[in-house]
Design a protein around this motif. Sequence first.
Motif, PDB file in Angstrom:
ATOM      1  N   ALA A 291      -4.691   0.760   8.165  1.00 18.58           N
ATOM      2  CA  ALA A 291      -4.762  -0.693   8.322  1.00 18.58           C
ATOM      3  C   ALA A 291      -6.123  -1.131   8.855  1.00 18.58           C
ATOM      4  N   ASP A 292      -6.734  -0.315   9.700  1.00 16.02           N
ATOM      5  CA  ASP A 292      -8.077  -0.632  10.199  1.00 16.02           C
ATOM      6  C   ASP A 292      -9.105  -0.582   9.070  1.00 16.02           C
ATOM      7  N   LEU A 293      -8.885   0.353   8.133  1.00 19.82           N
ATOM      8  CA  LEU A 293      -9.815   0.487   7.015  1.00 19.82           C
ATOM      9  C   LEU A 293      -9.589  -0.583   5.952  1.00 19.82           C
ATOM     10  N   GLN A 294      -8.306  -1.021   5.797  1.00 19.25           N
ATOM     11  CA  GLN A 294      -7.967  -2.005   4.768  1.00 19.25           C
ATOM     12  C   GLN A 294      -7.127  -3.126   5.378  1.00 19.25           C
ATOM     13  N   PRO A 295      -7.703  -3.928   6.259  1.00 16.52           N
ATOM     14  CA  PRO A 295      -6.907  -4.945   6.961  1.00 16.52           C
ATOM     15  C   PRO A 295      -6.244  -5.955   6.036  1.00 16.52           C
ATOM     16  N   LYS A 296      -6.905  -6.352   4.959  1.00 17.04           N
ATOM     17  CA  LYS A 296      -6.314  -7.333   4.050  1.00 17.04           C
ATOM     18  C   LYS A 296      -5.075  -6.777   3.361  1.00 17.04           C
TER      19      LYS A 296
ATOM     20  N   ALA B 160       2.944  -7.813   2.998  1.00 17.01           N
ATOM     21  CA  ALA B 160       2.670  -6.484   3.543  1.00 17.01           C
ATOM     22  C   ALA B 160       2.521  -6.526   5.056  1.00 17.01           C
ATOM     23  N   GLY B 161       1.969  -7.625   5.582  1.00 17.48           N
ATOM     24  CA  GLY B 161       1.783  -7.722   7.028  1.00 17.48           C
ATOM     25  C   GLY B 161       3.093  -7.651   7.789  1.00 17.48           C
ATOM     26  N   GLY B 162       4.130  -8.305   7.266  1.00 13.10           N
ATOM     27  CA  GLY B 162       5.435  -8.247   7.920  1.00 13.10           C
ATOM     28  C   GLY B 162       6.036  -6.856   7.884  1.00 13.10           C
ATOM     29  N   TYR B 163       5.923  -6.199   6.729  1.00 16.40           N
ATOM     30  CA  TYR B 163       6.438  -4.833   6.616  1.00 16.40           C
ATOM     31  C   TYR B 163       5.656  -3.886   7.521  1.00 16.40           C
ATOM     32  N   TYR B 164       4.346  -4.063   7.557  1.00 18.52           N
ATOM     33  CA  TYR B 164       3.509  -3.196   8.389  1.00 18.52           C
ATOM     34  C   TYR B 164       3.901  -3.321   9.863  1.00 18.52           C
ATOM     35  N   ALA B 165       4.055  -4.549  10.343  1.00 19.58           N
ATOM     36  CA  ALA B 165       4.406  -4.754  11.753  1.00 19.58           C
ATOM     37  C   ALA B 165       5.747  -4.127  12.074  1.00 19.58           C
TER      38      ALA B 165
ATOM     39  N   PRO C 142       0.845  -1.203   0.000  1.00 17.59           N
ATOM     40  CA  PRO C 142       0.000   0.000   0.000  1.00 17.59           C
ATOM     41  C   PRO C 142       0.874   1.244   0.000  1.00 17.59           C
ATOM     42  N   GLU C 143       0.477   2.261  -0.738  1.00 14.02           N
ATOM     43  CA  GLU C 143       1.339   3.421  -0.951  1.00 14.02           C
ATOM     44  C   GLU C 143       1.837   4.077   0.339  1.00 14.02           C
ATOM     45  N   PRO C 144       0.975   4.341   1.338  1.00 11.24           N
ATOM     46  CA  PRO C 144       1.506   4.963   2.566  1.00 11.24           C
ATOM     47  C   PRO C 144       2.545   4.089   3.256  1.00 11.24           C
ATOM     48  N   LEU C 145       2.319   2.782   3.272  1.00  8.91           N
ATOM     49  CA  LEU C 145       3.274   1.866   3.888  1.00  8.91           C
ATOM     50  C   LEU C 145       4.571   1.846   3.098  1.00  8.91           C
ATOM     51  N   ASP C 146       4.479   1.789   1.785  1.00  8.52           N
ATOM     52  CA  ASP C 146       5.666   1.789   0.933  1.00  8.52           C
ATOM     53  C   ASP C 146       6.508   3.043   1.174  1.00  8.52           C
TER      54      ASP C 146
END
Length: 202
Positions: free
Chosen positions: A153-158, A165-170, A117-121
């Motif tokens: 992440a709450d709005l787009q959990p998947k 992406a889950g690993g990068y997010y954490a 996801p762009e903000p995470l990237d």
Amino acid sequence: MPEPLATWTWRLERVRNGRTVLTRAQAATARADLANDRAAHPDAYTGYEEEFATALDELDVLSRQANRHDDLLTVLAADRRKAERENAVATSGDVRSGARARVSLAAEHDRVPAGLPEPLDQWVHRLIRYRAGVKIISPIEAARAEIHLRNEADLQPKAYRSGVAGGYYARVIRELGEIATAERPGRRNPGALVRGLSDVLA
């Protein structure tokens, strides 16, 4: 905590969470009132220097916003981009070390997979530059980013909490949390973000 400071700390928290807005005039008046109250009652503010400075900084940002619909995150992002451009110019003097840093960072940036996801990237890449000492991320900026990413992440959990992406997010949330609670901005725990992410995802 002095009542005026407590009041504006609470109100600014609502601004950060998108629950209310402040006009430029309201923010400017609040900043002046806080400064005057501290000048009149300096003893009451002893031990609350950090909260006072944070409130003044945020009110200053809000007092310069283009219109009342711009939230604090938007204004801070614009200020951050300006500071990053200035920092990039200031740190470009040493050509040889700069070239080595660019090569090293390019390899780390290339290891970040496409499709996040762009903000995470964006924050994965910013944290790579932060750890290399190329960028500075202040505690307040990290806190805002952490809130923003958690909301996304709450709005787009998947999109944020599954797969790669889950690993990068954490990892990014943990790193931003560490920066947000640091006593001051700067380079901390040198090491490649991607290398750490590889450990998480292995």
